[in-house]
Motif scaffolding. Structure first.
Motif, PDB file in Angstrom:
ATOM      1  N   PRO A  13      -7.113   9.591  -0.596  1.00 32.43           N
ATOM      2  CA  PRO A  13      -6.983   8.509  -0.416  1.00 32.43           C
ATOM      3  C   PRO A  13      -6.304   7.853  -1.608  1.00 32.43           C
ATOM      4  O   PRO A  13      -6.470   8.228  -2.521  1.00 32.43           O
ATOM      5  N   ALA A  14      -5.479   6.618  -1.021  1.00 33.42           N
ATOM      6  CA  ALA A  14      -4.792   5.785  -2.092  1.00 33.42           C
ATOM      7  C   ALA A  14      -5.637   5.403  -3.046  1.00 33.42           C
ATOM      8  O   ALA A  14      -5.583   5.322  -4.412  1.00 33.42           O
ATOM      9  N   ASP A  15      -7.187   4.925  -2.614  1.00 38.27           N
ATOM     10  CA  ASP A  15      -7.952   4.477  -3.669  1.00 38.27           C
ATOM     11  C   ASP A  15      -8.299   5.348  -4.767  1.00 38.27           C
ATOM     12  O   ASP A  15      -8.707   5.266  -5.991  1.00 38.27           O
ATOM     13  N   ARG A  88       1.632   4.159  -1.872  1.00 41.58           N
ATOM     14  CA  ARG A  88       1.655   4.112  -0.393  1.00 41.58           C
ATOM     15  C   ARG A  88       0.646   5.001   0.482  1.00 41.58           C
ATOM     16  O   ARG A  88       0.944   6.083   0.444  1.00 41.58           O
ATOM     17  N   PRO A  89      -0.256   4.376   1.048  1.00 42.27           N
ATOM     18  CA  PRO A  89      -1.268   5.138   1.913  1.00 42.27           C
ATOM     19  C   PRO A  89      -0.113   5.775   3.062  1.00 42.27           C
ATOM     20  O   PRO A  89       0.273   5.006   3.786  1.00 42.27           O
ATOM     21  N   LEU A  90      -0.406   6.937   3.437  1.00 40.03           N
ATOM     22  CA  LEU A  90       0.047   7.757   4.690  1.00 40.03           C
ATOM     23  C   LEU A  90      -0.666   7.495   5.756  1.00 40.03           C
ATOM     24  O   LEU A  90      -0.443   7.552   7.076  1.00 40.03           O
ATOM     25  N   GLN A  96       1.234   8.496  -0.914  1.00 40.14           N
ATOM     26  CA  GLN A  96       2.657   8.753  -1.641  1.00 40.14           C
ATOM     27  C   GLN A  96       2.556   8.145  -2.987  1.00 40.14           C
ATOM     28  O   GLN A  96       2.311   6.827  -3.001  1.00 40.14           O
ATOM     29  N   VAL A  97       2.718   8.948  -3.917  1.00 35.73           N
ATOM     30  CA  VAL A  97       2.786   8.136  -5.324  1.00 35.73           C
ATOM     31  C   VAL A  97       4.412   8.198  -5.808  1.00 35.73           C
ATOM     32  O   VAL A  97       4.760   9.364  -5.844  1.00 35.73           O
ATOM     33  N   GLN A  98       4.645   7.133  -6.091  1.00 32.43           N
ATOM     34  CA  GLN A  98       6.267   7.044  -6.439  1.00 32.43           C
ATOM     35  C   GLN A  98       6.084   6.496  -7.705  1.00 32.43           C
ATOM     36  O   GLN A  98       5.595   5.620  -8.262  1.00 32.43           O
ATOM     37  N   VAL A  99       6.962   7.058  -8.886  1.00 31.69           N
ATOM     38  CA  VAL A  99       7.014   6.719 -10.175  1.00 31.69           C
ATOM     39  C   VAL A  99       8.605   6.198 -10.512  1.00 31.69           C
ATOM     40  O   VAL A  99       9.493   6.982 -10.244  1.00 31.69           O
TER      41      VAL A  99
END
Length: 145
Positions: A13-15, A88-90, A96-99
């Motif tokens: 999860p995003a959390d 961004r929670p899918l 999804q983690v974007q850097v």
């Protein structure tokens, strides 16, 4: 100024990913070259980084936009580096983690040594960031099992 963007999908999860990004002391576990990291208040960190056979301490400021799950950071001293993590929670179990990292190639090469100017330096930085994201993914997924 050069810019690099990478992304990865994390099976958590995003959390969980958001919490991990805020565990400054864990940065040596997933950021290549970071030997030690400690929080200095709620928006500042000190990073002890391996530099061309030695080490150097860097201070960085962090800014959260929590509802959007965006964390930005910037080094205080040379070399000036800036970055953003966006989550961004899918779905409820995948994120999804974007850097995005902005850097001055000459300053990075001078400080860290390594590859010559141009494509070789950009390629080395890209590989490092990709590896860091994979290690972040593994750490977050391991903690959520």
């Amino acid at each position: 100024m050069s810019t690099l963007e990478e992304q990865i999908e994390i099976g958590a999860p995003a959390d969980a990913a958001w919490d991990q990004l805020h565990r400054i002391a864990d940065y040596p576990r997933f950021v290549e070259g970071v030997l030690h990291a400690s929080a200095r208040g709620s928006h500042r960190a000190r990073l002890d980084v391996a530099v061309d056979g030695g080490h150097r301490e860097f201070d960085a400021f962090f800014t959260d936009r929590g509802h959007n799950r965006v964390m930005t950071w910037e080094t205080v001293d040379e070399p000036h580096l800036r970055g953003t993590f966006a989550l961004r929670p899918l779905d409820e179990h995948r994120t999804q983690v974007q850097v995005r990292i902005e850097y001055e190639p000459a300053a990075v090469e001078e400080l860290f040594g390594g590859a010559p100017h141009g494509f070789a330096l950009a390629s080395a930085i890209e590989r490092t960031v990709r590896t860091d994201l994979e290690q972040l993914r593994d750490l977050v997924e391991h903690r959520t099992r």
